[in-house]
Design a protein around this motif. Sequence first.
Motif, PDB file in Angstrom:
ATOM      1  N   UNK A 185       7.560   2.395   9.720  1.00 52.39           N
ATOM      2  CA  UNK A 185       8.722   2.882   8.985  1.00 52.39           C
ATOM      3  C   UNK A 185       9.407   1.714   8.303  1.00 52.39           C
ATOM      4  N   UNK A 186       9.929   1.961   7.110  1.00 49.72           N
ATOM      5  CA  UNK A 186      10.630   0.918   6.352  1.00 49.72           C
ATOM      6  C   UNK A 186      12.013   1.418   5.982  1.00 49.72           C
ATOM      7  N   UNK A 187      13.022   0.569   6.248  1.00 51.26           N
ATOM      8  CA  UNK A 187      14.384   0.919   5.899  1.00 51.26           C
ATOM      9  C   UNK A 187      15.057  -0.208   5.149  1.00 51.26           C
ATOM     10  N   UNK A 188      16.010   0.155   4.311  1.00 51.35           N
ATOM     11  CA  UNK A 188      16.786  -0.813   3.534  1.00 51.35           C
ATOM     12  C   UNK A 188      18.220  -0.295   3.447  1.00 51.35           C
ATOM     13  N   UNK A 189      19.175  -1.193   3.159  1.00 51.87           N
ATOM     14  CA  UNK A 189      20.575  -0.753   3.077  1.00 51.87           C
ATOM     15  C   UNK A 189      20.746   0.415   2.113  1.00 51.87           C
ATOM     16  N   UNK A 190      21.358   1.474   2.605  1.00 52.92           N
ATOM     17  CA  UNK A 190      21.625   2.637   1.770  1.00 52.92           C
ATOM     18  C   UNK A 190      20.423   3.518   1.506  1.00 52.92           C
ATOM     19  N   UNK A 191      19.297   3.226   2.160  1.00 50.63           N
ATOM     20  CA  UNK A 191      18.071   4.011   1.940  1.00 50.63           C
ATOM     21  C   UNK A 191      17.581   4.527   3.273  1.00 50.63           C
ATOM     22  N   UNK A 192      17.278   5.819   3.355  1.00 51.76           N
ATOM     23  CA  UNK A 192      16.759   6.394   4.591  1.00 51.76           C
ATOM     24  C   UNK A 192      15.377   5.826   4.873  1.00 51.76           C
ATOM     25  N   UNK A 193      15.031   5.592   6.137  1.00 47.53           N
ATOM     26  CA  UNK A 193      13.706   5.055   6.478  1.00 47.53           C
ATOM     27  C   UNK A 193      12.586   5.957   5.972  1.00 47.53           C
ATOM     28  N   UNK A 194      11.562   5.355   5.476  1.00 46.83           N
ATOM     29  CA  UNK A 194      10.397   6.108   4.990  1.00 46.83           C
ATOM     30  C   UNK A 194       9.154   5.593   5.699  1.00 46.83           C
ATOM     31  N   UNK A 195       8.199   6.485   5.913  1.00 41.29           N
ATOM     32  CA  UNK A 195       6.944   6.097   6.547  1.00 41.29           C
ATOM     33  C   UNK A 195       5.991   5.547   5.487  1.00 41.29           C
ATOM     34  N   UNK A 196       5.418   4.362   5.764  1.00 40.77           N
ATOM     35  CA  UNK A 196       4.524   3.704   4.811  1.00 40.77           C
ATOM     36  C   UNK A 196       3.048   3.933   5.123  1.00 40.77           C
ATOM     37  N   UNK A 197       2.761   4.489   6.282  1.00 41.01           N
ATOM     38  CA  UNK A 197       1.360   4.698   6.666  1.00 41.01           C
ATOM     39  C   UNK A 197       0.994   6.162   6.562  1.00 41.01           C
ATOM     40  N   UNK A 198      -0.304   6.410   6.373  1.00 38.37           N
ATOM     41  CA  UNK A 198      -0.829   7.767   6.287  1.00 38.37           C
ATOM     42  C   UNK A 198      -1.505   8.124   7.613  1.00 38.37           C
ATOM     43  N   UNK A 199      -1.341   9.371   8.078  1.00 41.42           N
ATOM     44  CA  UNK A 199      -1.969   9.742   9.352  1.00 41.42           C
ATOM     45  C   UNK A 199      -3.494   9.735   9.293  1.00 41.42           C
TER      46      UNK A 199
END
Length: 621
Positions: free
Chosen positions: A205-219
């Motif tokens: 998961x990747x998060x940044x200020x003001x941005x909701x965490x997003x998943x960077x990997x594919x299942x």
Amino acid sequence: MDHRDNDTGAQGTGTEHRFQVDLHGIVDLLSHHLYASPRVFARELVQNATDAITARREFDPGWSAGTVRIDSAADGSLQVHDDGIGLTDAEVHTFLASVGRTSKRDDLGFTRQDFLGQFGIGLLSCFMVADAVEVVTRSARGGPAVRWTGYADGRYTTSVDDSARAEIGTTVTLRPRPDAGHWLAAGQVHTLVRGYAQLLDVPVLFGAPGVAPVRLTEPQAPWEVDHPDPQARREALLDYGATLIGARPMDVIDLRVPEAGLVGVGYVLPSASAVGQGGHRVYLKRMLLSEDAGKLLPEWAFFVRAVVDTALLRPTASRESLYEDDLLSSVREGLGEQIRSWLLDLAVSRPQRLTAFLRVHHLGVKALAVRDDDMLRLVDAWLPFETSRGMMPLRTFRQQLSMIRYVETVDEFRSLAAIASAAGTPIVNAGYAYDAEILQRLPRLDAAIRTRRLDPGELAARLETLSPGQLATAAGFLRIAQTVLAELDCVPQVRQFDPVTVPALYVHGQAAREQDSLRRGRDGSDELWSDVLSAFADVDVDHRPELVFNWRHPLIRRLAGQPPGPALRHAVEALYGQALLAGHHPLRAVDSAALNRSFLALLDRAFTDPAGPGTPAQETE
């Protein structure tokens, strides 16, 4: 420098010393000589986190969680957290603060096949972008949380702080160097981690200020996804391939080599590509190793770009390319066989797709056909060759022919194709890469097939001769031509052939070429070698190039009626030069002199007033 007394037995007692390690030098070595770019810090951080999760699953089979969380802070720092196995206080000293030491890493289990890392230098790569690296970790084996901070000047500090972390796992914090802030920028980290870790089965998961965490990997990897039918799967894989190579591939090939734990796909490029241009996308245990790996496929398969994941192929020390060993050689051979099988299947079940493929990638297929009989059979049946009868496969061309004759240069084909066809001797242009080798291998398919390089002298002998009356008319012209051409080491002939637009044909037969080669070698050698070469020469027959005049051309018949004189001599020289140029034959100094002499003489004659020799013609208004 660390030192201690050491009893060396029979060698006596000495003092043991340890090397000092200059961390600045190690980081310089990594950034300038081992890694291609500082960008690998992102891969090493995610790799270490993933290994820690795998190790915890091995330690505690009942634990099935595992997540990597990456946070980009507003102050430019970067945190990478995992809930993996963590480290004890003792492990921190031996595992994080030892360069090149592997024994403790083995104890932790990080060198087994299930793990990504093999070199223990992941954290060191972080010093390429940060002056300080902070690690807070708590081990699943028990014990308090430990804070370790390493500095680029070689120092590190540790402290036991149970309040620092309640849960098991590890958090790595990087604060950028003044000249490396762009490497830790949120957008840059997102791009790097997405590229490296996209196929990992551990959630990242990747998060940044003001941005909701997003998943960077594919299942699942694209080739693992289930689809309702094979055509839907093919279309989805082609769509994925288009995002990688920038254009929709012509086709997709499933690739699998179980002994190397390799699976993936190969994309057939939609346009021609040169040998060695472009590499393959290789994942090692689902972590991106290289976007431009070479030596994965045979050299002839340059029309395929592979995207594969492997568990057993060895990476180089930089983990940016594959190590050349017996296993990689076996994988290359196996993947080549699968691409070959795909081509053969096209010939049987999808001929239209094969035809479209051959229009673009015939060179790779021909390269394979020179050493593979099945591919030779495919080329024979499907690949169009340039012939004097037009473009057609060799199987079609050789019907009703007892012998396939070919020429080995494009220039020779252009000068002889029309004449050979009119003379009843159709020929194949073998002037392109691999064509001559393919023609020479054709008898392997059928013992009844015979192939031979065309001897231009043989072709001249098959042209139609003149009648006795025509020979009598041409006799005077032939005598003049014989005198003129003798100075050019050539002999004249008169024949009748098509196309009628060709006034003369320069024929340099095989026997004449061999004799000419021996003569040049003899003239350029000393007395001893001159005598040796003379022994190989055919002293009974003088083989020389021929200038064959075409009696069907009106100019030749008109010249035959002209009286002897300078004009006729110059006409013969001009025809000789024109035949050399038309056949793309090399010009010797004597040939260039004859061509220039005849050209200027004929120009002078054209602009001379017939009222008197040497009188310039009057210009008309």
